[in-house]
Write an enzyme that holds these catalytic residues in place. Structure first.
Site, PDB file in Angstrom:
ATOM      1  N   ARG A  76       5.724  -2.586 -16.058  1.00  0.00           N
ATOM      2  CA  ARG A  76       5.108  -3.744 -15.531  1.00  0.00           C
ATOM      3  C   ARG A  76       3.787  -3.944 -14.920  1.00  0.00           C
ATOM      4  O   ARG A  76       2.768  -4.849 -15.108  1.00  0.00           O
ATOM      5  CB  ARG A  76       6.161  -4.500 -14.296  1.00  0.00           C
ATOM      6  CG  ARG A  76       7.375  -4.789 -15.000  1.00  0.00           C
ATOM      7  CD  ARG A  76       8.326  -3.672 -15.517  1.00  0.00           C
ATOM      8  NE  ARG A  76       8.787  -2.566 -14.793  1.00  0.00           N
ATOM      9  CZ  ARG A  76       9.024  -1.661 -14.829  1.00  0.00           C
ATOM     10  NH1 ARG A  76       9.180  -1.089 -16.249  1.00  0.00           N
ATOM     11  NH2 ARG A  76       9.352  -0.492 -14.092  1.00  0.00           N
ATOM     12  N   CYS A  79       8.463  -1.899  -3.256  1.00  0.00           N
ATOM     13  CA  CYS A  79       8.758  -1.286  -4.382  1.00  0.00           C
ATOM     14  C   CYS A  79      10.049  -0.581  -4.493  1.00  0.00           C
ATOM     15  O   CYS A  79      10.072   0.391  -3.583  1.00  0.00           O
ATOM     16  CB  CYS A  79       7.573  -0.310  -5.027  1.00  0.00           C
ATOM     17  SG  CYS A  79       7.956   0.849  -6.290  1.00  0.00           S
ATOM     18  N   THR A 104       8.064  -5.315  -9.084  1.00  0.00           N
ATOM     19  CA  THR A 104       6.862  -6.235 -10.105  1.00  0.00           C
ATOM     20  C   THR A 104       7.593  -6.790 -11.165  1.00  0.00           C
ATOM     21  O   THR A 104       6.997  -7.659 -11.554  1.00  0.00           O
ATOM     22  CB  THR A 104       6.478  -4.822 -10.536  1.00  0.00           C
ATOM     23  OG1 THR A 104       5.955  -3.752  -9.552  1.00  0.00           O
ATOM     24  CG2 THR A 104       4.964  -5.126 -11.278  1.00  0.00           C
ATOM     25  N   THR A 147       3.556  -1.630  -5.718  1.00  0.00           N
ATOM     26  CA  THR A 147       2.791  -1.342  -6.711  1.00  0.00           C
ATOM     27  C   THR A 147       1.413  -1.956  -6.851  1.00  0.00           C
ATOM     28  O   THR A 147       1.336  -3.250  -6.371  1.00  0.00           O
ATOM     29  CB  THR A 147       3.806  -1.255  -8.237  1.00  0.00           C
ATOM     30  OG1 THR A 147       3.824  -2.583  -8.162  1.00  0.00           O
ATOM     31  CG2 THR A 147       4.776  -0.416  -8.162  1.00  0.00           C
ATOM     32  N   LYS A 167       9.220   8.438  -9.510  1.00  0.00           N
ATOM     33  CA  LYS A 167       9.622   8.188 -10.804  1.00  0.00           C
ATOM     34  C   LYS A 167       9.779   9.412 -11.737  1.00  0.00           C
ATOM     35  O   LYS A 167      10.548   9.553 -12.428  1.00  0.00           O
ATOM     36  CB  LYS A 167       8.555   7.266 -11.475  1.00  0.00           C
ATOM     37  CG  LYS A 167       8.618   5.724 -11.131  1.00  0.00           C
ATOM     38  CD  LYS A 167       7.642   4.802 -12.033  1.00  0.00           C
ATOM     39  CE  LYS A 167       7.793   3.541 -11.254  1.00  0.00           C
ATOM     40  NZ  LYS A 167       9.078   2.967 -11.949  1.00  0.00           N
ATOM     41  N   CYS A 226      13.683  -4.214  -8.947  1.00  0.00           N
ATOM     42  CA  CYS A 226      12.414  -3.891  -9.464  1.00  0.00           C
ATOM     43  C   CYS A 226      11.540  -5.037  -8.919  1.00  0.00           C
ATOM     44  O   CYS A 226      11.743  -6.170  -9.441  1.00  0.00           O
ATOM     45  CB  CYS A 226      12.169  -3.680 -10.939  1.00  0.00           C
ATOM     46  SG  CYS A 226      10.629  -3.353 -11.308  1.00  0.00           S
TER      47      CYS A 226
END
Length: 239
Positions: A53, A201, A89, A131, A171, A87
């Protein structure tokens, strides 16, 4: 007797997979329940193939919207009554998703605002970690400003040196390695006058939880979205 008419929650996940799994765990743990049948019937669509994203926001990556709409179609077909997206973003494509479905989509920023209120903060200066894409799209700044909050964020150097690498660690399943840089970034926001820090985030709460608790209020957007989902379910049950 089990209520076969209880509305199902759809979870559009996979962004990233660990954050989606944590959302499912927190949804379960935060639900007031004494037996299996008291929990929220849920369908998780976890597709980590959704294009990045932040890269899409920069114009350097593939548009994630077709992938998001594919997930929404799958959740519709499964009979879900609402959709939660763990999520942040991805909410940059919120309007496009809303336009493509008849289902209500719970907005994670609105859930975060409710979490701040639950913590006793109904205005004032709030720190935001997220992010690069979330911050650049001003997803939080726009909605929180309307509620009387002043949102401050890390500067570009802090994002490049501290926050973005820490998100990448989560991640990559290196959760413990993310704790110190994320806590450093949060403390810097508090030093600048933030009364609380929003973890904007869904990877960030995983890193923050890997070490000692913060000595200041934290609004965890995974928990916030889980609580919003529980409120939706309870409202439907009472309808």
């Amino acid at each position: 007797m089990t209520d076969q008419g209880a509305p199902m929650l759809g979870v559009l996940g996979g962004m990233g997979p660990l954050a989606s799994a944590q959302f499912m765990a927190r949804l379960t743990l935060l639900t007031p329940a004494e037996r299996d049948q008291d929990h929220i019937p849920t369908v998780l669509w976890s597709d980590p193939r959704v294009p990045d994203r932040t890269a899409a926001q920069r114009g350097t990556g593939e548009d994630p919207l077709p992938w998001l709409l594919r997930g929404i179609s799958g959740l519709e077909a499964a009979g879900c009554g609402a959709i939660a997206i763990p999520c942040n973003t991805a909410h940059g494509w919120f309007d496009g998703m809303v336009a493509a479905t008849r289902l209500p989509i719970l907005h994670i920023v609105d859930a975060a605002a409710e979490e701040l209120a639950r913590l006793g903060l109904r205005g004032g200066r709030i720190g935001l970690l997220g992010t690069e894409g979330t911050l650049a799209m001003r997803l939080y700044q726009k909605r929180l400003d309307q509620r009387g909050y002043e949102t401050i964020t890390p500067d570009d150097a802090e994002m490049t040196r501290v926050v973005s690498p820490a998100i990448a660690e989560v991640k990559a399943n290196h959760v413990r390695e993310a704790y110190e840089p994320l806590m450093e970034a949060a403390k810097r926001l508090v030093a600048r006058g933030a009364h609380a820090v929003v973890l904007g985030c869904t990877e960030i709460p995983l890193g923050i939880a890997a070490g000692p608790a913060a000595p200041f209020p934290i609004a965890d957007t995974i928990d916030a979205l889980a609580r919003a989902s529980i409120r939706w379910h309870q409202a439907r049950q009472g309808a």
